[in-house]
Design an enzyme around this catalytic site. Structure first.
Site, PDB file in Angstrom:
ATOM      1  N   ARG A   5       3.554 -27.139   0.628  1.00  0.00           N
ATOM      2  CA  ARG A   5       4.755 -27.512   1.592  1.00  0.00           C
ATOM      3  C   ARG A   5       5.664 -26.569   1.405  1.00  0.00           C
ATOM      4  NH1 ARG A   5       3.887 -31.968   4.338  1.00  0.00           N
ATOM      5  NH2 ARG A   5       6.260 -31.824   4.798  1.00  0.00           N
ATOM      6  N   ALA A  63      -4.784 -27.680   3.940  1.00  0.00           N
ATOM      7  CA  ALA A  63      -3.677 -28.538   3.100  1.00  0.00           C
ATOM      8  C   ALA A  63      -3.567 -27.705   1.718  1.00  0.00           C
ATOM      9  CB  ALA A  63      -4.482 -29.753   2.643  1.00  0.00           C
ATOM     10  N   GLY A  93      -5.868 -29.832  -3.558  1.00  0.00           N
ATOM     11  CA  GLY A  93      -4.922 -30.308  -4.203  1.00  0.00           C
ATOM     12  C   GLY A  93      -4.698 -31.989  -3.667  1.00  0.00           C
ATOM     13  N   HIS A 127      -6.419 -59.307 -21.823  1.00  0.00           N
ATOM     14  CA  HIS A 127      -7.954 -58.762 -21.915  1.00  0.00           C
ATOM     15  C   HIS A 127      -8.629 -59.830 -20.942  1.00  0.00           C
ATOM     16  CE1 HIS A 127     -11.667 -57.789 -23.245  1.00  0.00           C
ATOM     17  NE2 HIS A 127     -12.069 -58.697 -23.281  1.00  0.00           N
ATOM     18  N   THR A 132      12.519 -41.885  14.565  1.00  0.00           N
ATOM     19  CA  THR A 132      12.705 -42.916  13.749  1.00  0.00           C
ATOM     20  C   THR A 132      13.058 -42.475  12.269  1.00  0.00           C
ATOM     21  OG1 THR A 132      10.197 -42.457  13.336  1.00  0.00           O
ATOM     22  CG2 THR A 132      10.814 -44.192  14.866  1.00  0.00           C
ATOM     23  N   LEU A 133      13.544 -43.376  11.589  1.00  0.00           N
ATOM     24  CA  LEU A 133      13.938 -43.130  10.060  1.00  0.00           C
ATOM     25  C   LEU A 133      12.804 -43.144   9.546  1.00  0.00           C
ATOM     26  CD1 LEU A 133      17.176 -45.419  10.172  1.00  0.00           C
ATOM     27  CD2 LEU A 133      17.022 -42.974  10.745  1.00  0.00           C
TER      28      LEU A 133
END
Length: 468
Positions: A268, A265, A179, A440, A37-38
């Site tokens: 990358r 995590a 992160g 406000h 898939t794109l």
């Protein structure tokens, strides 16, 4: 052999934007995508599915704390299949939309993994098919960084893509890395019922942001999560029958603990070394990044590169702007990528967002600045929604008063940060922001109040004393 004027490799936010803009400017465009898939990482296994799940987490958390407003709900019954189905429906709608836009623009879409043969040709890996191009835009993005010391072959050790599949909800979960990605995934799994332990090698969560901006989030997760260990590293992981045994090295962390699942995590890695770009003569550094000029041109005159692969920050909204520049330069337009700032957002609870220079960057650079900090405990809007833990901080040049940066922690910080980003691009000073009438009561007022704090004109709090 297929011949095309413009070839775009990769269909993430940068890739499809480049292809569509180039097509709109009258070019014959071919778009190659290695997945079925794109949309790339962002739409399929990143930004979009994570935000869908984060909204689910927000609903759960709001229901949990509604009793403080005098409204009591029963404990929610979580249908994990239903949660997953909603996430997938959103992803499918967006990826399908991109496919339709490609068709409407007559962009030829090819499925396969492209590798360069020369500065004018690529092949589809594992086939005899060759695509010849006049101009090429590399938009192949990045992948999850995986360290060999972690047993990823065990399904109980996950990367962010695995975690978004939501196969089950572990009772005890370790998140390695404090992160943005680690914190967002922790937010999701905590709301769904996992007991979260987080470990971060640095001395604060989200190390690139100012400490005072992440403090409200840190205080909240310290109360909510089982443990948050800073200045701590994982030295070993072992797959055992009862779970993943993890050994730690840090002042406050235990020597070891066992978790049902572990999410790693820790960043990358760009995909520059995976496409044989050197055969086209493109310079790639040892990390996989490709250098470009401000027109997104590589060292090879007909090859451009955009997005994660050209360097930090690895953000979709950076890629889309770079994509338009590349497509427009190919089409003969005089344009360049000259953004003064690129905003960053952690979609946590509360959200953290910043733009421009951070306070620590200004201190390190020796820049004299004025600072205005407005605590959300003094905001009528934040109090009315029961979220007074936030803070807005604005940084201005000490001589000119021009805005240099801003950080926000609180509900919808990601939406609020755009005003400061525009202010930096427009060269606004503190008076421009303070004298702009904000509705406000709104959370956006906190941006103006932060400017007023720096200016010394605040009336909603006592103005800070100016140094002589």
């Amino acid at each position: 052999m297929i011949k095309t004027k413009v070839l775009v490799i990769g269909s993430g936010p940068g890739g499809y934007t480049a292809a569509f803009r180039a097509a709109d400017l009258g070019n014959e465009v071919t778009l190659i995508e290695s997945h079925k898939t794109l949309g790339g990482v962002c739409l399929n296994v990143g930004c979009i599915p994570s935000k869908s799940l984060l909204h689910t987490a927000e609903v759960i958390n709001e229901a949990k704390h509604a009793n403080e407003l005098g409204v009591t709900f029963k404990s929610p019954k979580i249908d994990i299949d239903g949660v997953r189905k909603n996430k997938e429906a959103i992803v499918n709608k967006l990826t399908g939309g991109i496919q339709a836009l490609a068709k409407a623009r007559k962009v030829k879409v090819i499925s396969g993994y492209a590798k360069f043969l020369s500065k004018n040709q690529v092949s589809l890996d594992g086939t005899d098919e060759v695509i010849e191009f006049e101009q090429c835009i590399i938009a192949t993005g990045s992948r999850v960084t995986k360290f060999p010391m972690f047993p990823f072959e065990d399904k109980r050790v996950m990367d962010s893509t695995d975690a978004l599949m939501l196969d089950d909800i572990p009772k005890r979960m370790l998140v390695v890395g404090g992160g943005i990605i680690g914190l967002e995934m922790a937010t999701i799994y905590d709301a769904l019922g996992s007991e979260i332990t987080m470990v971060e090698l640095g001395n604060q969560i989200i190390p690139v942001a100012d400490k005072d901006i992440v403090t409200p989030l840190f205080k909240k997760i310290k109360k909510t999560y089982a443990n948050v260990f800073l200045n701590t590293k994982v030295t070993k992981m072992t797959a055992a029958k009862k779970g993943i045994k993890v050994q730690f090295e840090g002042k406050d962390a235990p020597e070891s603990d066992i978790f049902d699942k572990v999410l790693v995590a820790v960043g990358r890695t760009p995909n520059g070394l995976l496409i044989d770009a050197e055969k086209a003569g493109v310079n790639i550094d040892k990390s996989g990044f490709i250098a470009t000029n401000n027109q997104m041109k590589t060292n090879v005159d007909n090859i451009f590169a955009i997005g994660d692969i050209v360097g930090q920050p690895m953000l979709a909204h950076k890629a889309t702007h770079e994509a338009k520049v590349a497509a427009e330069v190919i089409s003969g337009k005089k344009t360049g990528f000259n953004a003064l700032t690129i905003p960053s957002v952690a979609y946590t609870d509360p959200e953290v967002a910043w733009t421009g220079k951070t306070e620590k960057e200004l201190i390190e650079a020796g820049v004299k600045f004025d600072k205005g900090v407005f605590p959300w405990a003094a905001s009528g809007r934040s109090l009315s929604i029961g979220r007074s833990e936030g803070v807005s901080k604005a940084l201005f040049d000490a001589e000119s008063g021009k805005i240099l940066g801003m950080g926000i922690c609180g509900n919808h910080a990601g939406d609020l940060i755009s005003e400061a980003t525009l202010a930096i691009e427009m060269g606004c000073d503190m008076s421009d922001i303070a004298l702009t009438i904000h509705a406000h009561p709104t959370l956006s007022e906190t941006t103006a109040f932060a400017a007023e704090m720096a200016e010394g004109t605040i009336t909603d709090l006592m103005p800070p004393r100016k140094k002589k």
